[in-house]
Design a protein around this motif. Sequence first.
Motif, PDB file in Angstrom:
ATOM      1  N   TYR A 189      -1.789 -46.607  -5.462  1.00 32.05           N
ATOM      2  CA  TYR A 189      -0.539 -45.832  -5.434  1.00 32.05           C
ATOM      3  C   TYR A 189      -0.052 -45.483  -6.834  1.00 32.05           C
ATOM      4  N   LEU A 190      -0.956 -45.065  -7.700  1.00 29.37           N
ATOM      5  CA  LEU A 190      -0.567 -44.529  -8.999  1.00 29.37           C
ATOM      6  C   LEU A 190      -0.254 -43.044  -8.846  1.00 29.37           C
ATOM      7  N   LEU A 191       0.715 -42.560  -9.606  1.00 31.02           N
ATOM      8  CA  LEU A 191       1.036 -41.134  -9.569  1.00 31.02           C
ATOM      9  C   LEU A 191       0.040 -40.378 -10.442  1.00 31.02           C
ATOM     10  N   PRO A 192      -0.688 -39.423  -9.874  1.00 26.39           N
ATOM     11  CA  PRO A 192      -1.790 -38.774 -10.600  1.00 26.39           C
ATOM     12  C   PRO A 192      -1.333 -37.919 -11.772  1.00 26.39           C
ATOM     13  N   ASN A 193      -0.085 -37.460 -11.750  1.00 25.14           N
ATOM     14  CA  ASN A 193       0.401 -36.597 -12.826  1.00 25.14           C
ATOM     15  C   ASN A 193       1.030 -37.387 -13.971  1.00 25.14           C
ATOM     16  N   LEU A 194       0.938 -38.732 -13.904  1.00 24.50           N
ATOM     17  CA  LEU A 194       1.461 -39.587 -14.962  1.00 24.50           C
ATOM     18  C   LEU A 194       0.312 -40.356 -15.616  1.00 24.50           C
ATOM     19  N   THR A 195       0.476 -40.663 -16.883  1.00 23.95           N
ATOM     20  CA  THR A 195      -0.519 -41.474 -17.579  1.00 23.95           C
ATOM     21  C   THR A 195      -0.405 -42.929 -17.136  1.00 23.95           C
ATOM     22  N   ALA A 196      -1.371 -43.733 -17.533  1.00 25.79           N
ATOM     23  CA  ALA A 196      -1.320 -45.165 -17.228  1.00 25.79           C
ATOM     24  C   ALA A 196      -0.035 -45.772 -17.772  1.00 25.79           C
ATOM     25  N   GLU A 197       0.310 -45.424 -18.998  1.00 25.91           N
ATOM     26  CA  GLU A 197       1.519 -45.952 -19.627  1.00 25.91           C
ATOM     27  C   GLU A 197       2.767 -45.554 -18.844  1.00 25.91           C
ATOM     28  N   GLU A 198       2.813 -44.312 -18.391  1.00 28.79           N
ATOM     29  CA  GLU A 198       3.974 -43.834 -17.642  1.00 28.79           C
ATOM     30  C   GLU A 198       4.053 -44.482 -16.266  1.00 28.79           C
ATOM     31  N   ASN A 199       2.907 -44.708 -15.619  1.00 29.24           N
ATOM     32  CA  ASN A 199       2.905 -45.383 -14.322  1.00 29.24           C
ATOM     33  C   ASN A 199       3.456 -46.794 -14.431  1.00 29.24           C
ATOM     34  N   VAL A 200       3.102 -47.503 -15.492  1.00 26.78           N
ATOM     35  CA  VAL A 200       3.589 -48.874 -15.672  1.00 26.78           C
ATOM     36  C   VAL A 200       5.095 -48.891 -15.923  1.00 26.78           C
ATOM     37  N   GLN A 201       5.612 -47.836 -16.525  1.00 27.24           N
ATOM     38  CA  GLN A 201       7.047 -47.784 -16.814  1.00 27.24           C
ATOM     39  C   GLN A 201       7.900 -47.529 -15.580  1.00 27.24           C
ATOM     40  N   LEU A 202       7.318 -46.990 -14.522  1.00 29.26           N
ATOM     41  CA  LEU A 202       8.108 -46.555 -13.361  1.00 29.26           C
ATOM     42  C   LEU A 202       9.071 -47.615 -12.820  1.00 29.26           C
ATOM     43  N   PRO A 203       8.631 -48.875 -12.601  1.00 34.36           N
ATOM     44  CA  PRO A 203       9.570 -49.852 -12.036  1.00 34.36           C
ATOM     45  C   PRO A 203      10.734 -50.189 -12.959  1.00 34.36           C
ATOM     46  N   MET A 204      10.606 -49.882 -14.234  1.00 37.87           N
ATOM     47  CA  MET A 204      11.645 -50.256 -15.197  1.00 37.87           C
ATOM     48  C   MET A 204      12.816 -49.278 -15.246  1.00 37.87           C
ATOM     49  N   PHE A 205      12.626 -48.064 -14.725  1.00 35.28           N
ATOM     50  CA  PHE A 205      13.722 -47.108 -14.727  1.00 35.28           C
ATOM     51  C   PHE A 205      14.838 -47.621 -13.824  1.00 35.28           C
ATOM     52  N   GLY A 206      16.051 -47.592 -14.320  1.00 35.84           N
ATOM     53  CA  GLY A 206      17.182 -48.120 -13.574  1.00 35.84           C
ATOM     54  C   GLY A 206      17.451 -49.585 -13.861  1.00 35.84           C
ATOM     55  N   ILE A 207      16.488 -50.253 -14.527  1.00 44.69           N
ATOM     56  CA  ILE A 207      16.657 -51.663 -14.874  1.00 44.69           C
ATOM     57  C   ILE A 207      16.681 -51.843 -16.387  1.00 44.69           C
ATOM     58  N   GLU A 208      15.763 -51.156 -17.063  1.00 45.72           N
ATOM     59  CA  GLU A 208      15.692 -51.224 -18.520  1.00 45.72           C
ATOM     60  C   GLU A 208      16.088 -49.859 -19.098  1.00 45.72           C
ATOM     61  N   PRO A 209      17.306 -49.747 -19.653  1.00 41.13           N
ATOM     62  CA  PRO A 209      17.786 -48.443 -20.114  1.00 41.13           C
ATOM     63  C   PRO A 209      17.171 -47.968 -21.429  1.00 41.13           C
ATOM     64  N   ASP A 210      16.585 -48.874 -22.195  1.00 36.73           N
ATOM     65  CA  ASP A 210      16.047 -48.537 -23.505  1.00 36.73           C
ATOM     66  C   ASP A 210      14.633 -47.964 -23.353  1.00 36.73           C
ATOM     67  N   ALA A 211      14.480 -46.676 -23.655  1.00 32.64           N
ATOM     68  CA  ALA A 211      13.184 -46.005 -23.482  1.00 32.64           C
ATOM     69  C   ALA A 211      12.108 -46.627 -24.367  1.00 32.64           C
ATOM     70  N   LYS A 212      12.461 -46.983 -25.584  1.00 30.99           N
ATOM     71  CA  LYS A 212      11.479 -47.583 -26.475  1.00 30.99           C
ATOM     72  C   LYS A 212      11.026 -48.930 -25.944  1.00 30.99           C
ATOM     73  N   ARG A 213      11.937 -49.684 -25.396  1.00 36.45           N
ATOM     74  CA  ARG A 213      11.575 -50.992 -24.838  1.00 36.45           C
ATOM     75  C   ARG A 213      10.653 -50.841 -23.636  1.00 36.45           C
ATOM     76  N   ARG A 214      10.932 -49.841 -22.790  1.00 35.18           N
ATOM     77  CA  ARG A 214      10.048 -49.585 -21.647  1.00 35.18           C
ATOM     78  C   ARG A 214       8.638 -49.264 -22.130  1.00 35.18           C
ATOM     79  N   THR A 215       8.567 -48.434 -23.162  1.00 34.79           N
ATOM     80  CA  THR A 215       7.262 -48.063 -23.712  1.00 34.79           C
ATOM     81  C   THR A 215       6.547 -49.268 -24.305  1.00 34.79           C
ATOM     82  N   ASP A 216       7.293 -50.081 -25.042  1.00 32.45           N
ATOM     83  CA  ASP A 216       6.693 -51.267 -25.660  1.00 32.45           C
ATOM     84  C   ASP A 216       6.155 -52.235 -24.611  1.00 32.45           C
TER      85      ASP A 216
END
Length: 243
Positions: A109-136
């Motif tokens: 259930y990975l989103l095909p239009n997102l990179t691996a890094e972006e797929n891993v970030q998905l659950p963090m939206f709404g929980i972790e507001p800092d974009a840099k922290r989500r990326t890290d």
Amino acid sequence: MNSPSKKNLPDKGPSNPSLPLVELEDVSRHYTDGDVMALNHVSLSIRHGEFLAIAGPSGCGKSTLLNMIGALDRPTSGSVRFCGKTIDATMNLDRLRSQQIGFVFQSFYLLPNLTAEENVQLPMFGIEPDAKRRTDIAKELLSEVGLSDRMKHFSWQLSNGQRQRVAIARALANRPVLVLADEPTGALDSESGTSVMRLLTRFCHDRDRSLVVVTHDNSVAKQADRVVQLHDGKVIRDKASGR
């Protein structure tokens, strides 16, 4: 394998680890469509840090039981408790699932239009507001699963084994206390499946997280601390795996 730094992955855990993490008491699940009794008076508990395998033939109720444990479905009768609190209509189930439970599925259930890094970030939206922290956090987890050179790849550019590794990293992004995996090796060859299970069990063991895996593969079940065997919606065996 080194554990991610506490700076990037803030730890959280149960408020009362003396209680079972999850308890099912006399749970039944009846589907009126087809008149199917998927679970029939099932009672079990899951301890903190335990690796539990749910085994049995197709159609025995394994996935339904996993859905009950993960608050994806509710019982027709009986009760389910998470850290001592009954899962019912008064509980914010979206919050429970997003903050406390990580899911790994056979179909990724990975989103095909997102990179691996972006797929891993998905659950963090709404929980972790800092974009840099989500990326890290995403980069660190992907590095931990051996995909530091595939972070910018889309899912269709990855092998099945690599996709499952991305799914594991995504499941752990919010530091859940419970990880649920439904046939996580079912779409993989034996070598990739062995590698994925080794990775998943080590991740949970290193972080003292509970892991529940639904499987029909005896080699996977034998890795667990405990095996629950289902047949026709009933628990017919519940014992240490003997590994």
